[in-house]
Structures are given as C-alpha cells and as structure tokens.
Design an enzyme around this catalytic site. Structure first.
Site, short mmCIF file in Angstrom:
data_model
loop_
_atom_site.label_atom_id
_atom_site.label_comp_id
_atom_site.label_asym_id
_atom_site.label_seq_id
_atom_site.Cartn_x
_atom_site.Cartn_y
_atom_site.Cartn_z
CB SER A 154 -0.90 0.02 1.24
OG SER A 154 -1.55 1.28 1.37
CE1 TYR A 168 -3.86 -2.11 5.01
CE2 TYR A 168 -3.25 0.14 4.51
CZ TYR A 168 -3.64 -1.11 4.10
OH TYR A 168 -3.82 -1.37 2.76
#
Length: 237
Positions: A132, A146
């Site tokens: 990501s 995350y």
C-alpha cells in the site's frame, strides 16, 4: 497482454477487489491460476467460474495452512500475495489480539508464503506482494498498525530479493493508493479527503493494479526486483 501459457500461478486472496482482478488478468493471459479465499465463498466460486481458475479455501491468518497451500501447489511460476486486512481507530483503544492477527495476515503470511514458494519455484520465478502507498505515507490518524504492516513488506522484498536473486527469482511490492473496491468505494465517505491528496483525483481501478502485476510477472521485468511500485494517482507524492 502478456503470454502466460504454460505458467502456473497462485494468488493468495483472490475472490474480491484487487485480488479478483489479478486472477482475471493472469487467467486471461493464459496462466493456470489457483486462488485462495477465506469468507467469500460465493464470490470465489463466481470468479472461478468466470475465469476457469481454481478456488481453494485457506485462512491467511493460519501460518501452517498457508505454508501447506503453497507447498501443495507444486512448483509455481508466479506467486501473488494479495490477502490483507486493515483495522481503523485509536491505537490506544484497539484490541491487542486483533492487531496481532493483522500482523499475521499482512506481514507473517507474505514472508512465509514467499519463502515456501521459493523452495520449489523454478529459476526466473516471480513473487509479487500487494502492499500500500500507506507504507510510504500515512496522512490520517487511526491506521498506525496498517501502516506498520505495509512498511514491513518493503524490507521483506529488499531482503528476499538478495536471497533469491542468484536464481533469477524476483520479488516486488505493488503499492496501490485508493482503489475502487467494496472496501474502499469510489463514492465512499472518505472520497473527498483522499482525492484532496491526489494529482489524479479519482480512485484507481482494480484492473489497473492487475496490469502492473502482470507486467512484473512477465519477461520484461526480469531485471526488476526488491523494488516498490506505487500506483496511487500521486497520493504519496
């Protein structure tokens, strides 16, 4: 289109969103594709029927199950690790067990899957991990765990590129920004905030990410390894 006829691919997390688009692209390009799913059985069966691929239930939070799935898949030409979860909220209030599960799925599973695949992978194989842009940039609160997990994938790719390089096996991370999926829809409540950071003010499409994966899995990317490939409309610029 890349010619993957005669190639065998395994996609971890392929029933929905980006993973499903990757399955569709690899299958359309001729690969024999198997993909895993956890809870989305109906969606997995639909993708399998559309593409002629094989769907197998595997919990990406279960290290031994993932290792067994990769091992039992035999010599893979292409491994794509797409499975991942996100937890949002105040770090001071989050459940520790839930955070540990996130790290298991997002960090430990990619590591063990990549290592297990390399045991049987032929020279010149391809390992691609979906990370990501949040591994590079985290502009909002509530997503620390995350971000940690996606940053860890960068070290994974750089390190394993050294280990596998003598055999011509490449390992790369694809880092999407906002992509139009069920988990992050184009018209969702975070749309305006996310687009405010971007030069191209729209969500990306899953098939755009799949296109980058297909290139990295193909012959033109044989000299590309240990690298991060960001596809984010300049979210992280």
């Amino acid at each position: 289109m890349t010619d993957f006829h005669g190639k065998t691919a395994l996609v971890l997390g392929g029933s929905r969103g980006i993973g499903a688009s990757i399955v569709r692209r690899l299958a359309a390009d001729g690969a024999k594709v198997t993909f895993t799913y956890a809870g989305s059985r109906e969606a997995a069966e639909q993708v399998a029927a559309e593409t002629g691929s094989t769907a197998v239930r595997t919990d990406s939070a279960d290290r031994d199950a993932v290792i067994a799935r990769v091992r039992d898949s035999g010599p893979l030409d292409i491994l794509v690790i797409n499975s991942g979860i996100a937890i949002f909220g105040d770090a001071l209030e989050q459940d520790a067990d839930a955070i540990d599960r996130l790290f298991q799925i997002n960090v430990q599973t990619p590591y063990h899957a990549a290592v297990e695949a390399a045991r049987q992978m032929p020279d010149g194989g391809r390992i691609i991990v979906i990370g990501s842009v949040n591994g590079d940039r985290m502009p909002i609160p509530g997503m620390a765990s995350y971000a940690v997990s996606k940053s860890a994938l960068q070290g994974l790719a750089r390190g394993l590129a050294r280990d596998f390089g003598p055999r011509g096996i490449t390992i790369n991370v694809v880092q999407p920004g906002p992509i139009d999926t069920d988990a992050n829809p184009q018209d969702g409540p975070m749309k305006d905030l996310m687009h405010s950071f971007m030069a191209i003010k729209r969500h990306g499409r899953p098939e755009e990410v799949a296109g980058m994966v297909a290139w990295l899995a193909g012959p033109e990317a044989g000299f590309v390894t240990g690298a991060m490939h960001t596809i984010d409309g300049a979210f992280g610029a």
